[in-house]
Design a protein around this motif. Structure first.
Motif, PDB file in Angstrom:
ATOM      1  N   GLU A  75       0.818  -1.211   0.000  1.00  0.00           N
ATOM      2  CA  GLU A  75       0.000   0.000   0.000  1.00  0.00           C
ATOM      3  C   GLU A  75       0.856   1.267   0.000  1.00  0.00           C
ATOM      4  OE1 GLU A  75      -2.633  -0.215   3.345  1.00  0.00           O
ATOM      5  OE2 GLU A  75      -3.946  -1.684   2.390  1.00  0.00           O
ATOM      6  N   VAL A  76       2.179   1.096   0.091  1.00  0.00           N
ATOM      7  CA  VAL A  76       3.099   2.227   0.132  1.00  0.00           C
ATOM      8  C   VAL A  76       4.081   2.121  -1.032  1.00  0.00           C
ATOM      9  CG1 VAL A  76       4.822   3.483   1.480  1.00  0.00           C
ATOM     10  CG2 VAL A  76       2.923   2.311   2.645  1.00  0.00           C
ATOM     11  N   GLY A  77       4.090   3.126  -1.897  1.00  0.00           N
ATOM     12  CA  GLY A  77       5.047   3.169  -2.992  1.00  0.00           C
ATOM     13  C   GLY A  77       6.138   4.174  -2.688  1.00  0.00           C
ATOM     14  N   PHE A  78       7.354   3.898  -3.161  1.00  0.00           N
ATOM     15  CA  PHE A  78       8.473   4.809  -2.915  1.00  0.00           C
ATOM     16  C   PHE A  78       9.302   4.962  -4.179  1.00  0.00           C
ATOM     17  CE2 PHE A  78      12.990   5.353  -1.586  1.00  0.00           C
ATOM     18  CZ  PHE A  78      12.872   6.663  -1.108  1.00  0.00           C
ATOM     19  N   VAL A  79       9.616   6.218  -4.502  1.00  0.00           N
ATOM     20  CA  VAL A  79      10.485   6.520  -5.641  1.00  0.00           C
ATOM     21  C   VAL A  79      11.604   7.404  -5.135  1.00  0.00           C
ATOM     22  CG1 VAL A  79      10.659   7.564  -7.928  1.00  0.00           C
ATOM     23  CG2 VAL A  79       8.549   6.400  -7.251  1.00  0.00           C
ATOM     24  N   SER A  80      12.839   6.920  -5.264  1.00  0.00           N
ATOM     25  CA  SER A  80      13.996   7.691  -4.798  1.00  0.00           C
ATOM     26  C   SER A  80      14.411   8.688  -5.871  1.00  0.00           C
ATOM     27  CB  SER A  80      15.160   6.745  -4.497  1.00  0.00           C
ATOM     28  OG  SER A  80      15.584   6.115  -5.692  1.00  0.00           O
ATOM     29  N   GLN A  81      15.460   9.453  -5.579  1.00  0.00           N
ATOM     30  CA  GLN A  81      16.065  10.273  -6.623  1.00  0.00           C
ATOM     31  C   GLN A  81      16.420   9.329  -7.758  1.00  0.00           C
ATOM     32  OE1 GLN A  81      19.376  12.555  -5.228  1.00  0.00           O
ATOM     33  NE2 GLN A  81      18.281  13.339  -3.457  1.00  0.00           N
TER      34      GLN A  81
ATOM     35  N   VAL B 296       2.071   0.429  -9.545  1.00  0.00           N
ATOM     36  CA  VAL B 296       1.425  -0.734 -10.164  1.00  0.00           C
ATOM     37  C   VAL B 296       0.761  -1.641  -9.130  1.00  0.00           C
ATOM     38  CG1 VAL B 296       3.431  -2.301 -10.142  1.00  0.00           C
ATOM     39  CG2 VAL B 296       1.713  -2.483 -11.980  1.00  0.00           C
ATOM     40  N   SER B 297       1.253  -1.603  -7.897  1.00  0.00           N
ATOM     41  CA  SER B 297       0.631  -2.398  -6.835  1.00  0.00           C
ATOM     42  C   SER B 297      -0.559  -1.674  -6.215  1.00  0.00           C
ATOM     43  CB  SER B 297       1.654  -2.745  -5.747  1.00  0.00           C
ATOM     44  OG  SER B 297       2.153  -1.564  -5.133  1.00  0.00           O
ATOM     45  N   GLU B 298      -0.939  -0.560  -6.857  1.00  0.00           N
ATOM     46  CA  GLU B 298      -2.091   0.253  -6.452  1.00  0.00           C
ATOM     47  C   GLU B 298      -1.966   0.723  -5.006  1.00  0.00           C
ATOM     48  OE1 GLU B 298      -5.244  -2.470  -7.434  1.00  0.00           O
ATOM     49  OE2 GLU B 298      -5.343  -1.735  -9.497  1.00  0.00           O
ATOM     50  N   PRO B 299      -0.872   1.442  -4.700  1.00  0.00           N
ATOM     51  CA  PRO B 299      -0.661   1.921  -3.335  1.00  0.00           C
ATOM     52  C   PRO B 299      -1.639   3.038  -2.984  1.00  0.00           C
ATOM     53  CG  PRO B 299       0.939   2.925  -4.779  1.00  0.00           C
ATOM     54  CD  PRO B 299       0.188   1.916  -5.619  1.00  0.00           C
ATOM     55  N   LYS B 300      -1.850   3.197  -1.702  1.00  0.00           N
ATOM     56  CA  LYS B 300      -2.669   4.306  -1.215  1.00  0.00           C
ATOM     57  C   LYS B 300      -1.794   5.514  -0.891  1.00  0.00           C
ATOM     58  CE  LYS B 300      -6.076   1.148   0.810  1.00  0.00           C
ATOM     59  NZ  LYS B 300      -6.687   0.673   2.087  1.00  0.00           N
ATOM     60  N   LEU B 301      -0.495   5.254  -0.708  1.00  0.00           N
ATOM     61  CA  LEU B 301       0.463   6.304  -0.374  1.00  0.00           C
ATOM     62  C   LEU B 301       1.678   6.181  -1.274  1.00  0.00           C
ATOM     63  CD1 LEU B 301       1.729   8.525   1.493  1.00  0.00           C
ATOM     64  CD2 LEU B 301       2.480   6.650   2.985  1.00  0.00           C
ATOM     65  N   LEU B 302       2.087   7.298  -1.880  1.00  0.00           N
ATOM     66  CA  LEU B 302       3.275   7.316  -2.732  1.00  0.00           C
ATOM     67  C   LEU B 302       4.222   8.389  -2.212  1.00  0.00           C
ATOM     68  CD1 LEU B 302       4.806   6.375  -5.271  1.00  0.00           C
ATOM     69  CD2 LEU B 302       3.505   8.066  -6.584  1.00  0.00           C
ATOM     70  N   ILE B 303       5.463   7.985  -1.895  1.00  0.00           N
ATOM     71  CA  ILE B 303       6.473   8.887  -1.363  1.00  0.00           C
ATOM     72  C   ILE B 303       7.565   9.060  -2.417  1.00  0.00           C
ATOM     73  CG2 ILE B 303       8.183   9.237   0.464  1.00  0.00           C
ATOM     74  CD1 ILE B 303       6.447   7.458   2.268  1.00  0.00           C
ATOM     75  N   LEU B 304       7.890  10.307  -2.748  1.00  0.00           N
ATOM     76  CA  LEU B 304       8.884  10.595  -3.782  1.00  0.00           C
ATOM     77  C   LEU B 304       9.971  11.488  -3.207  1.00  0.00           C
ATOM     78  CD1 LEU B 304       5.737  11.253  -5.212  1.00  0.00           C
ATOM     79  CD2 LEU B 304       7.154  10.513  -7.121  1.00  0.00           C
TER      80      LEU B 304
ATOM     81  N   ILE C  90      -4.431   8.927  -4.910  1.00  0.00           N
ATOM     82  CA  ILE C  90      -3.244   8.496  -4.178  1.00  0.00           C
ATOM     83  C   ILE C  90      -2.739   9.650  -3.311  1.00  0.00           C
ATOM     84  CG2 ILE C  90      -0.871   7.658  -4.368  1.00  0.00           C
ATOM     85  CD1 ILE C  90      -1.612   6.427  -7.053  1.00  0.00           C
ATOM     86  N   THR C  91      -2.496   9.385  -2.046  1.00  0.00           N
ATOM     87  CA  THR C  91      -1.891  10.372  -1.160  1.00  0.00           C
ATOM     88  C   THR C  91      -0.409  10.463  -1.504  1.00  0.00           C
ATOM     89  OG1 THR C  91      -3.475   9.808   0.587  1.00  0.00           O
ATOM     90  CG2 THR C  91      -1.489  11.014   1.246  1.00  0.00           C
ATOM     91  N   LEU C  92       0.086  11.680  -1.717  1.00  0.00           N
ATOM     92  CA  LEU C  92       1.468  11.868  -2.152  1.00  0.00           C
ATOM     93  C   LEU C  92       2.267  12.664  -1.133  1.00  0.00           C
ATOM     94  CD1 LEU C  92       1.112  12.890  -5.931  1.00  0.00           C
ATOM     95  CD2 LEU C  92       1.597  10.650  -5.006  1.00  0.00           C
ATOM     96  N   ILE C  93       3.527  12.262  -0.955  1.00  0.00           N
ATOM     97  CA  ILE C  93       4.499  13.065  -0.225  1.00  0.00           C
ATOM     98  C   ILE C  93       5.682  13.286  -1.160  1.00  0.00           C
ATOM     99  CG2 ILE C  93       6.092  13.188   1.726  1.00  0.00           C
ATOM    100  CD1 ILE C  93       4.187  11.543   3.339  1.00  0.00           C
ATOM    101  N   LEU C  94       5.953  14.534  -1.457  1.00  0.00           N
ATOM    102  CA  LEU C  94       7.003  14.898  -2.400  1.00  0.00           C
ATOM    103  C   LEU C  94       8.086  15.691  -1.683  1.00  0.00           C
ATOM    104  CD1 LEU C  94       8.122  15.335  -5.338  1.00  0.00           C
ATOM    105  CD2 LEU C  94       6.680  17.381  -5.418  1.00  0.00           C
ATOM    106  N   VAL C  95       9.289  15.119  -1.586  1.00  0.00           N
ATOM    107  CA  VAL C  95      10.427  15.846  -1.035  1.00  0.00           C
ATOM    108  C   VAL C  95      11.081  16.616  -2.172  1.00  0.00           C
ATOM    109  CG1 VAL C  95      12.671  15.644   0.087  1.00  0.00           C
ATOM    110  CG2 VAL C  95      10.812  14.114   0.754  1.00  0.00           C
TER     111      VAL C  95
END
Length: 251
Positions: A77-83, A157-165, A193-198
Motif C-alpha cells: 500500500e506504500v510506494g516509494f520513488v527515490s532520486q 502498479v501495486s495500487e498503493p494508497k500512499l506514494l512517497i517521492l 493516491i496520497t502523495l508526499i514529495l520531497v
C-alpha cells in the motif's frame, strides 16, 4: 472522518550525538499532496526512512494507516520513488513493461506468472504516467525524465494508497519538469493516491501540492500551500537558517 494515512507523534532521531529530528508532530490526511521542503541536512531523508521503517527513532511514534509502523504489514500500500535511481543499471536488458511489472513482486511474490488481469494492471500503470508508446522499449533507451516516469509506474502498479517521492526531478531536464508535476497532480486528484514529495523546488510546487511541511530539525511549518505562499521572506529565512527567496509559478 477518514483515518489519517500518516501520524507522527513526538518523533526524535539522533545520529551518534547529532540530533537530526526533534519533537516532530505531523499528520497527513488521506488524499493530500504534501510538499516536504527544507534545506540540505534538515532531516527530510531521515524522516522518510522513519516513515518507511528503515530507521527506528529514539523516541516517538510513527503510524501508517492507523497502525504502529512496527506492526504494519501491508507494504504494497506504500510506494516509494527515490532520486533517479543512479544505482539502477539502465543498460540492463529490460523493457518498460518488465521494469514496471517488477513492482508487483511485493504483492504477488517472486517468480509468479502474470495473469491477464495483472498484465492489464501493468499496462494501466504505464499509461497513467504517459509511457504507453514506450511499453516495449528498453528502459535504457529512455530519457532521464521518462525513466523516472517508469519508476513511478513501478511504484504505483501495486495500487498503493500512499506514494512517497524523494527529489524525483533530480537529473530531469527543465522542459519536462512541469509535465512531471502535472502527472503527479493527476495521480493525486484522479487516482486518489496520497502523495508526499520531497523537493528543493519550493516555488514550482506550491501551486501543485495541497499542503506544505517545512522541516529543519524541527517542523517549522505545516499547513495549506496558500498559507505557505503567504509567508514573509524573513519567516522563511528563519526556517531555513539563511536568506530564502520564494518565487511562485502560477499557470
Amino acid at each position: 472522518m477518514n483515518q489519517p494515512v500518516i501520524e507522527i507523534n513526538n518523533l526524535n532521531f539522533t545520529y551518534e550525538r547529532t540530533k537530526v529530528l526533534e519533537d516532530i508532530n505531523l499528520t497527513v490526511e488521506q488524499g493530500s499532496f504534501l510538499g516536504l521542503v527544507g534545506p540540505n541536512g534538515s532531516g527530510k531523508t531521515t524522516l522518510l526512512k522513519c516513515l518507511l521503517g528503515l530507521l527506528k527513532p529514539q523516541n516517538g511514534e510513527v503510524k501508517l494507516f492507523g497502525q504502529p509502523i512496527q506492526k504494519f504489514k501491508n507494504w504494497h500500500e506504500v510506494g516509494f520513488v527515490s532520486q533517479k535511481a543512479n544505482s539502477f543499471n539502465t543498460g540492463f536488458p529490460a523493457s518498460v513493461f518488465e521494469v514496471v511489472s517488477s513492482g508487483l513482486t511485493s504483492k504477488l511474490g517472486l517468480f509468479t506468472f502474470l495473469g491477464k488481469k495483472d498484465r492489464q494492471t501493468v499496462l494501466n500503470a504505464i499509461e497513467a504516467v504517459g509511457l504507453k508508446e514506450f511499453t516495449k522499449r528498453n528502459i535504457g533507451e529512455l530519457s532521464g525524465g521518462q525513466q523516472q516516469r517508469a519508476f513511478i509506474a513501478r511504484a504505483i502498479v501495486s495500487e498503493p494508497k500512499l506514494l512517497i517521492l524523494d527529489e524525483p526531478t533530480v537529473g530531469v531536464d527543465a522542459q519536462t519538469v512541469q509535465n512531471f508535476y502535472e502527472m503527479l497532480m493527476k495521480l493525486n486528484r484522479q487516482m486518489g493516491i496520497t502523495l508526499i514529495l520531497v523537493t528543493h523546488d519550493v516555488g514550482t510546487i506550491t501551486d501543485k501540492v495541497t499542503h506544505v511541511a517545512c522541516i529543519n530539525k524541527h517542523l517549522h511549518f505545516h499547513g495549506k500551500s496558500e498559507e505557505f505562499e503567504s509567508l514573509k521572506e524573513d519567516e522563511m529565512s528563519d526556517f531555513y537558517g539563511h536568506s530564502v527567496h520564494v518565487l511562485t509559478h502560477s499557470h
